[in-house]
Design a protein around this motif. Structure first.
Motif, short mmCIF file in Angstrom:
data_model
loop_
_atom_site.label_atom_id
_atom_site.label_comp_id
_atom_site.label_asym_id
_atom_site.label_seq_id
_atom_site.Cartn_x
_atom_site.Cartn_y
_atom_site.Cartn_z
N UNK A 63 11.23 49.65 59.00
CA UNK A 63 10.37 50.74 59.44
C UNK A 63 9.32 51.00 58.37
N UNK A 64 8.05 50.93 58.75
CA UNK A 64 6.94 51.26 57.86
C UNK A 64 6.32 52.57 58.35
N UNK A 65 5.92 53.41 57.41
CA UNK A 65 5.37 54.70 57.83
C UNK A 65 4.26 55.17 56.90
N UNK A 66 3.31 55.91 57.51
CA UNK A 66 2.15 56.48 56.82
C UNK A 66 2.09 57.96 57.15
N UNK A 67 1.48 58.75 56.27
CA UNK A 67 1.22 60.14 56.62
C UNK A 67 0.05 60.69 55.81
N UNK A 90 18.28 60.34 56.46
CA UNK A 90 17.48 59.79 55.38
C UNK A 90 16.04 60.24 55.60
N UNK A 91 15.48 60.94 54.61
CA UNK A 91 14.12 61.47 54.71
C UNK A 91 13.14 60.56 53.97
N UNK A 92 11.96 60.39 54.57
CA UNK A 92 10.91 59.60 53.94
C UNK A 92 9.58 60.32 54.02
N UNK A 93 8.72 60.12 53.01
CA UNK A 93 7.37 60.70 53.01
C UNK A 93 6.54 59.96 51.96
N UNK A 94 5.23 59.84 52.23
CA UNK A 94 4.39 58.99 51.38
C UNK A 94 3.22 59.72 50.73
N UNK A 100 2.54 53.28 51.15
CA UNK A 100 3.13 52.93 52.44
C UNK A 100 4.64 53.13 52.30
N UNK A 101 5.23 53.81 53.24
CA UNK A 101 6.67 53.98 53.21
C UNK A 101 7.38 52.82 53.88
N UNK A 102 8.57 52.46 53.38
CA UNK A 102 9.34 51.36 53.96
C UNK A 102 10.81 51.71 53.96
N UNK A 103 11.45 51.57 55.11
CA UNK A 103 12.89 51.72 55.22
C UNK A 103 13.48 50.45 55.82
N UNK A 113 21.24 51.95 54.85
CA UNK A 113 19.85 52.40 54.92
C UNK A 113 19.28 52.42 53.51
N UNK A 114 18.06 51.93 53.39
CA UNK A 114 17.42 51.92 52.07
C UNK A 114 15.96 52.28 52.25
N UNK A 115 15.44 53.13 51.36
CA UNK A 115 14.05 53.58 51.49
C UNK A 115 13.29 53.37 50.19
N UNK A 116 11.99 53.13 50.35
CA UNK A 116 11.12 52.98 49.19
C UNK A 116 9.67 53.13 49.61
N UNK A 117 8.76 52.98 48.67
CA UNK A 117 7.33 53.04 48.96
C UNK A 117 6.62 51.89 48.25
N UNK A 118 5.46 51.54 48.79
CA UNK A 118 4.61 50.51 48.21
C UNK A 118 3.31 51.15 47.80
N UNK A 119 2.90 51.01 46.55
CA UNK A 119 1.63 51.56 46.10
C UNK A 119 0.49 50.71 46.64
N UNK A 120 -0.42 51.34 47.35
CA UNK A 120 -1.49 50.57 48.00
C UNK A 120 -2.53 50.07 47.01
#
Length: 457
Positions: free
Chosen positions: A9-13, A217-221, A228-231, A244-251
């Motif tokens: 799962x990729x997410x933006x906000x 599991x909460x995610x936010x970017x 970019x958020x990634x789970x 479940x594992x969550x992290x972010x990628x610096x654009x």
């Protein structure tokens, strides 16, 4: 071969039309989606709202449709809306915003006044392995703003409870797309253990490794396309989530091409070209000064009074991000001068409190206050300017040609950001009216036409 199913799962906000990193973000997600599919994994991409921001010329000129096209090109699966989509555009513009969207729009707490949902309330996706994923969205309930734009926004806590009741027994994974804020996300996680994932926005918070609250599991970017958020989820043969594992990628660390670097500049240029339409001919040089009252301040002050019919007006010089020279004034110039998605408001204020506001804003450090959020797209507060409210040498305060009376109620025209309670807590509780969907630059343009005549007449 791994017997467990993998779901990415990729997410933006809260991108807010910040396109400086967009090409590499879009390419990264498209390439990852293709790679995961090749590996036999499922991939979903979600945007959590405030992708649109009318402070960008192209967003403003296309009424957000250029942003929708970018989401199409990225291959987003679903979005929810934020307040920038919901309450900075006219009803008809929001209604038609997603007509060419190639993704699902999910909002469970926004309706037309006749009760029809604005968009889909929820959706159930099914992976090739048969895992069912329920997704729904909720947006921040700016009740008065939505009402004045002929929408009905409902209690998001009730909407979440309803969606959980409807979906939980039908799906293996339940995801909430939330544009309400960190506190809300934590609270619904405590209330509803059925929520597998809560993807958050609005308060610009960042969870670099995700956060667990109860069973969710909460995610936010953060904001402005910085991450970019990634789970990554692992699901067993019974469709149960086993990890479940969550992290972010610096654009800003993604690979950049020459075309990428040119993209943001081209988008800005295209927007300015579309807005380069003359509105009126300005007969005076209207200069700006953060710390002194100028003719630009006086012009806008008169605009507020004429537009609202208020007794007096209050606004800060920091809203002006430039000056206006004598000559033809275009929509592009006004957008550059006043890029803020801010509306005009009138508030019913007693004379005693009006005097308190006036004296408070005379503080020496007031003009140097840094303003963040609230729709403001400048930097410093600047001098607070009052139109038709002034102090005589003996300290007496007048409104027009009448002495201010402490027990009399006056109608104050101001900017909506001063009515939310951050700078003046008492104003949040007083009777008020918002002028929508017109932004402050629209009011400025209206007064320019009233003063100098329309070029189309």
């Amino acid at each position: 071969m791994d017997s467990l199913e993998t779901i990415h799962i990729y997410h933006l906000n809260d991108v807010h039309s910040h396109f400086h990193n967009w090409p590499q973000m879009s390419r990264f997600i498209r390439e990852k989606t293709a790679l995961h599919q090749k590996e036999g994994a499922s991939t979903f991409t979600f945007d959590l709202g405030d992708f649109i921001d009318r402070s960008h010329p192209l967003t403003d000129a296309t009424k957000g449709r250029a942003n929708v096209q970018l989401l199409n090109e990225m291959g987003v699966d679903a979005v929810t809306i934020g307040n920038n989509e919901g309450i900075t555009m006219a009803h008809k513009d929001l209604e038609h915003l997603y007509e060419k969207a190639e993704f699902d729009v999910l909002v469970s707490n926004l309706n037309h006044l006749d009760g029809r949902p604005f968009a889909k309330r929820s959706i159930i996706y099914e992976t090739p392995y048969g895992t069912k994923i329920g997704v729904f969205g909720v947006t921040a309930p700016y009740y008065q703003f939505y009402k004045q734009l002929d929408w009905e926004v409902t209690d998001p806590y009730e909407a979440v409870a309803e969606m959980v009741e409807i979906l939980a027994s039908k799906v293996d994974i339940l995801i909430c797309l939330s544009h309400i804020g960190e506190r809300f996300d934590r609270e619904i996680a405590k209330r509803h253990s059925e929520l597998t994932i809560i993807l958050g926005a609005h308060t610009h918070h960042l969870f670099q490794h995700g956060e667990y609250v109860n069973e969710s599991l909460l995610g936010a970017t953060g904001k402005y396309a910085e991450y970019i958020g990634h789970m990554k989820l692992k699901v067993d043969e019974h469709h149960q989530v086993v990890s479940r594992r969550a992290g972010v990628i610096r654009t800003d660390q993604l690979a950049v091409t020459y075309q990428d670097a040119q993209f943001s500049e081209d988008y800005m240029k295209k927007g300015k070209e579309l807005l380069n339409k003359p509105i009126f001919h300005n007969e005076f040089n209207l200069s700006n000064d953060l710390f002194q009252t100028t003719e630009l301040d006086r012009f806008f002050g008169r605009a507020l009074l004429e537009y609202t019919g208020a007794d007096c007006a209050m606004f800060n010089s920091g809203i002006f991000l430039g000056s206006l020279r004598r000559g033809y004034v275009t929509s592009e110039q006004l957008h550059e001068l006043l890029p803020h998605p801010i509306n005009v408001a009138t508030v019913e204020v007693e004379g005693s409190f009006l005097k308190h506001i006036y004296e408070k804003t005379k503080a020496e450090d007031w003009p140097k206050i840094e303003v963040r959020g609230l729709g403001f797209r400048g930097t410093l507060m600047g001098k607070m300017h009052f139109e038709r409210l002034y102090e005589k040498a003996d300290g007496t305060i007048f409104i027009g040609n009448r002495r201010l009376r402490r027990d009399e109620t006056y109608r104050l025209a101001t900017l909506d950001m001063f009515t939310f309670g951050f700078f003046f807590p008492e104003l949040a509780e007083l009777p008020k009216k918002y002028y929508m969907p017109e932004l402050i630059r629209d009011v400025f343009a209206w007064y320019g036409i009233q003063s100098f005549g329309s070029l189309s007449s």
